[in-house]
Design a protein around this motif. Sequence first.
Motif, PDB file in Angstrom:
ATOM      1  N   LEU A  26       0.823  -1.206   0.000  1.00  0.00           N
ATOM      2  CA  LEU A  26       0.000   0.000   0.000  1.00  0.00           C
ATOM      3  C   LEU A  26       0.859   1.259   0.000  1.00  0.00           C
ATOM      4  N   ASN A  27       2.103   1.112   0.471  1.00  0.00           N
ATOM      5  CA  ASN A  27       2.985   2.271   0.510  1.00  0.00           C
ATOM      6  C   ASN A  27       3.701   2.544  -0.799  1.00  0.00           C
ATOM      7  N   MET A  28       3.503   1.679  -1.775  1.00  0.00           N
ATOM      8  CA  MET A  28       4.122   1.925  -3.084  1.00  0.00           C
ATOM      9  C   MET A  28       3.339   3.025  -3.795  1.00  0.00           C
ATOM     10  N   GLU A  29       3.388   4.216  -3.215  1.00  0.00           N
ATOM     11  CA  GLU A  29       2.470   5.252  -3.671  1.00  0.00           C
ATOM     12  C   GLU A  29       2.610   5.579  -5.147  1.00  0.00           C
ATOM     13  N   THR A  30       3.851   5.834  -5.558  1.00  0.00           N
ATOM     14  CA  THR A  30       4.017   6.260  -6.945  1.00  0.00           C
ATOM     15  C   THR A  30       3.919   5.089  -7.904  1.00  0.00           C
TER      16      THR A  30
END
Lengths: 264, 348, 286
Positions: A26-30
């Motif tokens: 979920l933190n793989m924003e880009t």
Amino acid sequence: MTDRAEKPRLAVFKFTSCSGCQLPFLNMETEILDLAESIEVAYFAMAGASQPGPYDLAFVEGGISCQEDARRIRKVREESRILVAIGNCAVYGGPQALRNFLPLEELKRAVYPQPELIHCFPTCQGIADYVSVDGFLNGCPVDHGHLQDYIVSVMLGKAPEVSTRSVCLECKMKENVCLIVAEGVACMGVLTGSGCGALCPSFDRGCYGCFGPSADPNLKSFANLCRELGLTEEEIHRKFRYIVNNAEAFREEAERHVPQPVES
Amino acid sequence: MVLQGQAGENAVVGRDAFDEILARLQERGYAVYGTVNEKGTGIFRPLGGAGELSLRCTGGTLPPKYLWYPPSETMFTYDRQSGALRSEIEPVKQAVFGIRPCDVHALLALDEVFLGGDYPDPYYRARREDLPLVVFNCVESGDTCFCSSMGTGPGLDHDYDLLITELDRPGRFLLEVGSGLGGELVRDLRAEVARDEDYQVKHRRLEDAAANARTTLETEDLPRLMSEGHGHPYWREISDKCFGCANCTSVCPTCYCADIFDETDFSLTETRRKRRWSWCFLMEFGAVHGGNFRERRIDRLRQFMQHKLNFSVGQYGRFHCVGCGRCIVWCPANIDIAQTGRTIRGDA
Amino acid sequence: MVKSEEDLRRGANPLSLRPVEILDVRRETPDVNTYTLRLVDGSRFRFRPGQFNMVSVIGIGESALSMSSDPEGTEALAEGVFQHTIRVVGNVTRALARLRAGDRFWIRGPYGNGWPLEQASGDLLIIAGGIGLAPLRPAIYRRLAGNPGRLEILYGARTPGDMPFRDEFPVWQEGGARLLLTADKADEGAEWPYRVGLVTALLDEVEVSPARGQVFICGPEGMMKSVVGALSKRGWPPEEIFVSLERRMECGQKTCGRCQIADVYVCQDGPVFSYAAVRDLLGVDL
């Protein structure tokens, strides 16, 4: 060379764990939009996806701690072409594997008001104790760069390669001053695989070994170093019986430093 | 006197001259790096002003090698849709203010590795071709320095643009101009005429620094003795202590080994072919299909030290150990390459 | 890498790639394919027998692979084609195995020194194991094309089915080569009129004598060590024995450090070495 077949179906499963290894996804924003374009997220409870199998690539977080876990991991294995253990719990059993070294009934009574309601195995183990596993990504939590490399490798039809670098090299690349050398801290970075970006040493805390033993850890030399730095056998024991307590190398080293019973 | 700005000139200057030299480098578009006191050691950082410079050499963590040979670099980019390869090699303008003689020798060693063959490495060349060096001679030896044994210090007499030696009164420096660019950096600067006494002080201080080195290694016949000592029991003794962590090689100013690998983004639109530092200490380094040429820690440790003190001489005619002592400082197991050399040759 | 005047003038980037087109893929054994290739720019790819390319499938990676064709054969001269014969062992070779005629991949090279054919003016003994026959095939064709000396080829593989170039064996024999074959084990029921056992067992049948020839050897390192040992006992001087070594390589340029054995770089000082030059390196565990 850019033959893009059908989107591979990705699944993320959770077993006995803290859910922290799902967060890197979920933190793989880009990158997440790119990811959604190239793969289909078929099962990922935390992200609201719950389609049935089969899956091309399944990442499993969490250890196997009870009968229900064991049944479910076998089903996941059957439904998944490539099954990857992510994080300390799925790879080694996790912090909760500390219970493997203590009598279960005593523990239940100490923790729960109604211990008879707890139905679990005496041990919590990594998933490879129950099913065949195609890949292991260590960490507590797993590193999102490792995850990305793995997913891209699978999409390209390449066997993923996981580096054998130590945490020390991540410290050096950040120009951290070595805590062992400069501060006399028994930092476990010299024994530990890379991936965290030397997070703890960057804040002047010795490495806790979250990413598990490196490719060829010199445990005996580390124990000697600990003694030179003034650690007791019990303290050395506790270093190995900590976050990654159930990796074979750490488990066995802990056994070599058994705490002496205190005389009353 | 006023400096004319020519190679071969010399003068005595104060520390204020450093500000001027740094400013002129920056005016010419160089990113200037120097050692700054940080985290209890000296670390190469981009310099704002010359006041940040540390004059005392502490070796630091990483050598300045990363300026001309970065830990990771993209060699080319491949567009997976069009199939086009794009290689962008842009010249890089960097300068080092206060590089030490040992690190200059390490740079010269890398020049031979990357530029010495029939096909110079264009990525290295792009960072190396325009690289002004303002060198500080070492007037003190650190605990683990053995440059005087390796013939790489404490003084330098070649390959500098400017050479600075601290004289015996604080704030007085002998400045020597080694190149046209070095000249431009000091032209019209007000300075004292350098007298014979100043040179005597320089030579005495360098001799003292060499004589006071607390780490030494006799290099006479060393490659042969290292070859003969391949089976010496000391290798076992130190490999029992060695963590195999590769700290030593990661701080070595001459280590040049690398991986070449491909990195592709999630959308599979672009692949970058990259080169990044690798080290003979890594398990993966000697791995091939069906085995590993250096599976044992003793073999990896021995490869590192034999390469520095023996094989490099066969390959390039010079030791790829410049005696900077960083691998000794940062070894968490207290393994010492100079001690190893002395033990193998029977001096210790 | 072989330098041409033109390359030096251009200051060519030795690490940049050239695309090749696959003209044909031929299945030699269950895990070995021969790729017939041509540079996409249409120029002739020149190399010496025993040299190798760094072969790229971009996104997957790069691998050092020997050329297997006659660099001065009719097709090479007329159409500029060349061949790689590749066993599937890792990521790059597995990706290559998925390619078909008309597909492209990338190369840089040629790298390395190659077999000392000009030095081997007398008789020549060639000893190969498994896929090690591929880098020797260019040398075999060069010898058959002109040298009057005797040519003997000793070849061993795991099974007869693991031997590439089988349909060319009769051609080599008609060209004057004496071919001795052995398989570690013959397939059950299959017709195999040759030997069963290790390639060293064929050495007793060799007719080329140490006094007037050279030996070229390529195969797994263990096999080469035992062959070299056996040849030494039969009086072959180490200067006349040549081996092609295999190490992990990333660059081919003496800069990645991977292929070092003591002070030798396999990528440029080799891959072909006289046994005299590497005897100590192979014996000692470096």
